[in-house]
Design a protein around this motif. Structure first.
Motif, PDB file in Angstrom:
ATOM      1  N   UNK B  25       0.817  -1.222   0.000  1.00 62.02           N
ATOM      2  CA  UNK B  25       0.000   0.000   0.000  1.00 62.02           C
ATOM      3  C   UNK B  25       0.847   1.267   0.000  1.00 62.02           C
ATOM      4  N   UNK B  26       0.355   2.262  -0.710  1.00 62.43           N
ATOM      5  CA  UNK B  26       0.958   3.592  -0.666  1.00 62.43           C
ATOM      6  C   UNK B  26       2.165   3.789  -1.569  1.00 62.43           C
ATOM      7  N   UNK B  27       2.555   2.758  -2.310  1.00 63.03           N
ATOM      8  CA  UNK B  27       3.746   2.856  -3.169  1.00 63.03           C
ATOM      9  C   UNK B  27       3.313   2.970  -4.626  1.00 63.03           C
ATOM     10  N   UNK B 109       1.778  14.722  -1.616  1.00 59.21           N
ATOM     11  CA  UNK B 109       0.659  14.052  -0.935  1.00 59.21           C
ATOM     12  C   UNK B 109       0.239  14.860   0.293  1.00 59.21           C
ATOM     13  N   UNK B 120      -3.507  13.462   7.462  1.00 60.72           N
ATOM     14  CA  UNK B 120      -2.755  12.287   6.989  1.00 60.72           C
ATOM     15  C   UNK B 120      -1.807  11.826   8.093  1.00 60.72           C
ATOM     16  N   UNK B 121      -1.509  10.559   8.055  1.00 57.64           N
ATOM     17  CA  UNK B 121      -0.565   9.985   9.011  1.00 57.64           C
ATOM     18  C   UNK B 121       0.849  10.309   8.501  1.00 57.64           C
ATOM     19  N   UNK B 124       3.514   7.434   8.628  1.00 58.40           N
ATOM     20  CA  UNK B 124       3.311   6.427   7.575  1.00 58.40           C
ATOM     21  C   UNK B 124       3.702   6.979   6.203  1.00 58.40           C
ATOM     22  N   UNK B 128       6.535   5.453   3.767  1.00 59.95           N
ATOM     23  CA  UNK B 128       6.211   5.074   2.382  1.00 59.95           C
ATOM     24  C   UNK B 128       7.090   5.817   1.376  1.00 59.95           C
TER      25      UNK B 128
END
Lengths: 323, 157
Positions: B25-27, B109, B120-121, B124, B128
């Motif tokens: 996720x997130x990539x 982002x 947003x975190x 994390x 990422x």
């Protein structure tokens, strides 16, 4: 290319980008275009993989991995019997409630229907910055933005974006998610909002004089106009007075396990329907003549599976449950 | 025939990219395709690849439209800027581009989410971005190698 020309191109590109960005802010056209193409294509790509993986796991669990099935069946049969007896004992209370409601001229709560949906993916790509999952149901199935999403244990989140066949759900543990709640026993109101992975969501605006009980359930209050009233959301983990705010600092873990979600329910108001299908299911259950107070003592499956005071083997959700 | 093979290669690439993104996720795995298209210097192919990548990333994402477009435009600028200074095969060039793209991923982002008051975190997102920067060089090499094999087959045909 000279430096001057490159700079002019950069400035021009920036203007074009800002123009596109503001135009999209006003019209939402580019958002719709991306949802109707990108999400649709990715959904179509992920769906076959989801079929294959769920097919393999179903085959394995149903036909190969059958260790302890007989023992599990006996335990489940006993729990079903107890649950049926518990429901039977609540029949009279329910009818009394209906009579009193009518007597007091209370309006009937709006009926809701539930549509099953399968989770086909979690956060995909760099733009998926919020905690979310992708469902195989879109707005043609009723999954409009804002639609409540639940499992049998509690609230999962709400639909954020949707196209005709797929939708993205914002999870309750995301910092951008907000749901109006009320505590089940002490009836203090609040707004629950996530704090990110591995952290318990916060309950905001809890009055300082509210008698918060650790371990009690938080249910939807229905005041946000999105969720029906009375759906379990979380259990209170901690409550303490705040040094900086006039409100209490309350944290609560979601009841629904947000990691490894497979199937969820989308709730929709049933316009013009008088009868709730869940009520009919309860009414249709046979009365158990042998129901005794002893058979009613085990807690409901919901509380025993997830409540910290349930005393069940899985005593309370772990921090991972919020993920 | 060559066109059909090229289209098939890109279709396979996007399929693999989407599956890889669903696992990690997130990539951004589609970025490698944009870099490959930039290296091949075929404007029509580059336009299609960037358009497809933007629509897929924006469509499946949870942020309002804008960050993927900005990210890919800056990826092009970083790529050409780096190539003006180094050889395309140079290790330092690949390292620099990867690090800059990881940083840009974090900035854009965060900026788009903040513009829309979305929380947003940060931790994390930071992790990422670092994974993104670390993954670009090996994946770029792999895709370049596979693309080269495909090119060899094309030439033989």
């Amino acid at each position: 290319m000279t430096l001057k020309r490159a700079f002019a191109l950069l400035v021009l590109g920036l203007f074009v980008y800002l123009g596109l960005y503001t135009w999209n802010e006003r019209t939402g056209s580019l958002n719709s275009l991306a949802e109707n193409t990108g999400l649709e294509i990715v959904g179509a790509i992920l769906l076959p993989a989801e079929w294959v993986t769920s097919g393999i796991s179903d085959t394995w669990s149903r036909y190969v991995d059958l260790v302890n099935v007989r023992e599990e069946r006996d335990i489940l049969a006993e729990r079903l019997e107890n649950a049926t007896a518990a429901i039977n004992s609540l029949h009279e209370d329910r009818h009394e409630l209906l009579r009193l409601r009518e007597l007091m001229h209370f309006s009937e709560p709006k009926d809701w229907t539930a549509i099953g949906a399968r989770v086909i993916g979690t956060r995909i790509g760099p733009q998926a910055a919020l905690n979310s999952v992708i469902l195989n149901k879109g707005f043609s199935d009723g999954a409009l933005p804002g639609t409540p999403v639940v499992t049998r244990l509690g609230v999962v989140g709400q639909v954020l974006r949707s196209n005709p066949n797929f939708s993205t759900v914002l999870l309750v543990n995301d910092p951008s998610c907000r749901i109006a709640v009320i505590s089940q026993e002490t009836r203090f109101p609040g707004i629950i909002g996530g704090q990110g992975l591995g952290k318990p969501p916060m309950v905001y605006y809890v009055p300082p004089n509210a008698q918060v009980k650790i371990g009690e359930f938080l249910i939807t209050s229905g005041l946000d106009g999105l969720f029906p009233k009375g759906i379990p959301v979380a259990w209170v983990e901690d409550a303490r007075p705040s040094d900086t705010s006039p409100f209490q600092t309350v944290t609560a873990w979601p009841l629904a396990s947000l990691s490894g979600l497979e199937e969820v329910l989308l709730l929709q108001p049933a316009a013009g329907r008088k009868e709730n299908p869940f009520n009919r299911f309860v009414d249709d259950l046979p009365l158990l003549p042998e129901a005794t107070p002893q058979s009613l003592t085990p807690a409901l499956p919901l509380s025993s599976a997830t409540h910290p005071a349930g005393g069940a083997p899985q005593a309370g959700p772990s921090p991972e449950q919020g993920e | 025939m060559r066109l059909a093979r090229n289209i098939a290669w890109w279709l396979c690439f996007f399929l693999a990219g989407v599956y890889a993104q669903s696992i990690l996720s997130g990539i951004d795995f589609l970025l490698i395709g944009v870099i490959i298209a930039l290296q091949e210097r075929r404007p029509v192919q580059l336009a299609w690849v960037i358009l497809a990548a933007i629509l897929l990333q924006e469509g499946v994402g949870t942020l309002p439209f804008g960050s993927a477009l900005l990210f890919y435009v800056f990826a092009i600028i970083v790529f050409y800027g780096g190539r003006a200074l180094f050889e395309a095969e140079n290790f330092f060039f690949i390292f620099l581009v990867s690090a800059l793209l990881g940083l840009l991923h974090f900035i854009f982002t965060f900026a788009i989410a903040d513009l829309h008051s979305l929380h947003t975190d940060i931790t994390r997102l930071g992790v990422e971005s670092v994974i993104q920067a670390l993954l670009i060089p090996p994946l770029w090499r792999l895709a370049y190698f596979l693309r080269g094999k495909e090119k060899e087959n094309e030439n033989r045909a």
